[in-house]
Scaffold this motif. Sequence first.
Motif, mmCIF file in Angstrom:
data_model
loop_
_atom_site.group_PDB
_atom_site.id
_atom_site.type_symbol
_atom_site.label_atom_id
_atom_site.label_comp_id
_atom_site.label_asym_id
_atom_site.label_seq_id
_atom_site.Cartn_x
_atom_site.Cartn_y
_atom_site.Cartn_z
ATOM 1 N N VAL A 150 30.374 52.295 26.209
ATOM 2 C CA VAL A 150 29.828 51.678 26.321
ATOM 3 C C VAL A 150 29.563 50.543 27.538
ATOM 4 N N VAL A 151 28.489 50.428 27.468
ATOM 5 C CA VAL A 151 27.414 49.755 29.099
ATOM 6 C C VAL A 151 27.407 47.980 28.283
ATOM 7 N N SER A 152 28.078 46.822 29.168
ATOM 8 C CA SER A 152 28.406 46.337 29.558
ATOM 9 C C SER A 152 27.098 45.459 30.509
ATOM 10 N N LYS A 153 27.291 44.139 31.229
ATOM 11 C CA LYS A 153 26.768 43.530 32.261
ATOM 12 C C LYS A 153 27.666 43.780 33.240
ATOM 13 N N ASN A 154 29.009 44.019 33.359
ATOM 14 C CA ASN A 154 29.651 43.993 34.332
ATOM 15 C C ASN A 154 29.455 45.118 34.796
ATOM 16 N N ARG A 155 28.940 45.372 36.197
ATOM 17 C CA ARG A 155 28.592 47.386 36.555
ATOM 18 C C ARG A 155 28.262 48.256 36.049
ATOM 19 N N PRO A 156 27.016 47.593 35.339
ATOM 20 C CA PRO A 156 26.811 48.810 34.717
ATOM 21 C C PRO A 156 26.615 50.400 34.185
ATOM 22 N N THR A 157 25.629 50.001 35.931
ATOM 23 C CA THR A 157 24.981 51.428 36.336
ATOM 24 C C THR A 157 26.250 52.142 36.941
ATOM 25 N N ARG A 158 26.832 51.529 37.705
ATOM 26 C CA ARG A 158 28.395 52.063 38.116
ATOM 27 C C ARG A 158 29.331 52.635 37.115
ATOM 28 N N LYS A 159 29.356 51.929 36.119
ATOM 29 C CA LYS A 159 29.931 52.397 34.853
ATOM 30 C C LYS A 159 29.576 54.005 34.541
ATOM 31 N N VAL A 160 27.922 53.789 33.876
ATOM 32 C CA VAL A 160 27.282 54.687 33.436
ATOM 33 C C VAL A 160 27.359 56.389 34.157
ATOM 34 N N ARG A 161 27.542 55.395 35.681
ATOM 35 C CA ARG A 161 27.590 56.810 36.777
ATOM 36 C C ARG A 161 28.576 57.572 36.345
ATOM 37 N N LEU A 162 30.096 56.823 36.493
ATOM 38 C CA LEU A 162 31.384 56.864 36.518
ATOM 39 C C LEU A 162 31.499 57.617 34.976
ATOM 40 N N TRP A 163 31.204 57.432 33.965
ATOM 41 C CA TRP A 163 31.465 58.079 32.859
ATOM 42 C C TRP A 163 30.607 59.238 32.754
ATOM 43 N N MET A 164 29.327 59.825 33.130
ATOM 44 C CA MET A 164 29.051 60.583 32.875
ATOM 45 C C MET A 164 29.452 61.488 33.591
ATOM 46 N N GLU A 165 29.702 61.690 35.314
ATOM 47 C CA GLU A 165 30.738 61.995 35.776
ATOM 48 C C GLU A 165 31.850 62.803 35.121
ATOM 49 N N ARG A 166 33.101 61.421 34.467
ATOM 50 C CA ARG A 166 33.937 61.946 34.084
ATOM 51 C C ARG A 166 33.745 62.911 32.369
#
Length: 515
Positions: A150-166
Amino acid sequence: MILVPPCTKSLGTIKLLSLTAKKVVDTAPDRWQGYARSARLFHVLNKHEAAIKMIDLALERIKPDDAQRRQELNALKSQATDALKAADERKRAHIAKTAYHIGKLPVEIFAEIFGFVVAADHAQILKLSHVCKHWRGMAIKTPSLWQTLVVSKNRPTRKVRLWMERAQTHISDLSFRHNISEMDWPSILLELSSLSWCGLRSLAVSGSLFSRLYNLLQQLSKTKAISRLEHLDVTGCPGFERFLPDFEDSQLHTLKIANFTPSMGGLWSRVHRLKTMTIEGGWIEIFPALTANQSLENLVLSSLILIPMQSGGDDRAELSNLQCLKLFSITSVSVITRVVVRTQFASSALVQHQPFVRLCWKFAHADPLRALRELRVGSCTTTASSLNIIIAGAPLLETLQISGMHGVVNDVLDFICGARPNDQHQDLCTFLKHVDLSRCGDLLTRNAYSLVKTRLRTDQPVPVDGGQLECKAEIESLRLDDCPLMEAEMLPWFRGKVKVFSCVYMTKKEGKQRR
């Protein structure tokens, strides 16, 4: 006989006493004195098992006629036994708090337990990964736990990168919040370029971002991922017609569209497997949507303008699996009643419809009401006779809500309670358990009283001459909030007869405004 004082703390004194007791035992092993001294010493040192053993040895050596010493040693043994039990309890409590039993589970079982937790709420994966080092390691090394993004306004790029890795790029559920800054879109899409699109099953996205996402799929030659989706939630998507070819032979089970436009009507020639359809806002020709998806179980239409069929053909759709029908602020309800026939739904929320009477009459003469278990009507312009027709045709009704209405509720309650007999002289709503009559300003106390009293087990009629009478279910919950005509003297009676009862005359905010 040497007595060991309870307050003895000197290491030298304890050592001296232990040597003395041992010397006595060695010198006279057949006498009780050495064992008694050892027992008292062990008791002071909290070595209760050794103390009990020494007491038993001392008791074996005491003469039968020495009752006083035997009584003293038995009292000491009782104290040692109680102290031993207390120590065991403390030990068990400490083990229960500090032992890490779950750490002994195999990795596969551990991951399976985490999977159940995350399946119920995907956000729980963050809490699980912060419990301890072991749990965090297990969570991070299990890609299946990170497949919902779930991508939101709170550091979205960092979250996408982290979820993609895990998740090792295997995201199955992708959702974008509406508050994401447009400046973050390019970096987000860049991180998503390595996603395993063939495994994506759920997508929730706003219209403009959906267009950008589709452009990315075209660049990657992965537009077939659209047809593999099972759940799609799109809000306001201009130019939607250019996406239609990729919905060919779609696998969609759940579809939610906000701001529907006539250009989206081409979906119904490609989407045929829907179980849940939600359309909020816009213009729609409902007949093609329903005929293309006759296995629908849930249909939600809100703030819509329904376009009637232009042709004069047979505009009927058999939705035999329909379980829930919700209509909010739509026009031309008669279009729905003409299209939907022979439905079987268990829950209906019909709120804020001007032509509600036509809908009542349509459903009252059809089979769907035979399965109706929940009826909720609020803020509608209708008549009591229309509601009575629905109630008479719903023998399995368990939940009834009539809220925010005037001039209706008293007649309906009279009809249910038998004050106004129906044509078939049948008992009505024998399974009714939950009633909500909030915000009905004309509700009279006597009608609410009759509804509860006629269903009490002690007040129901007894069979005569071996006949059988159907027993009515008692009212288990009753809400009478914001009903000013309810008499305060009767509220204790209601609370004593109904498990869950609520009668709030006004909210705190309203009370402050009137002061």
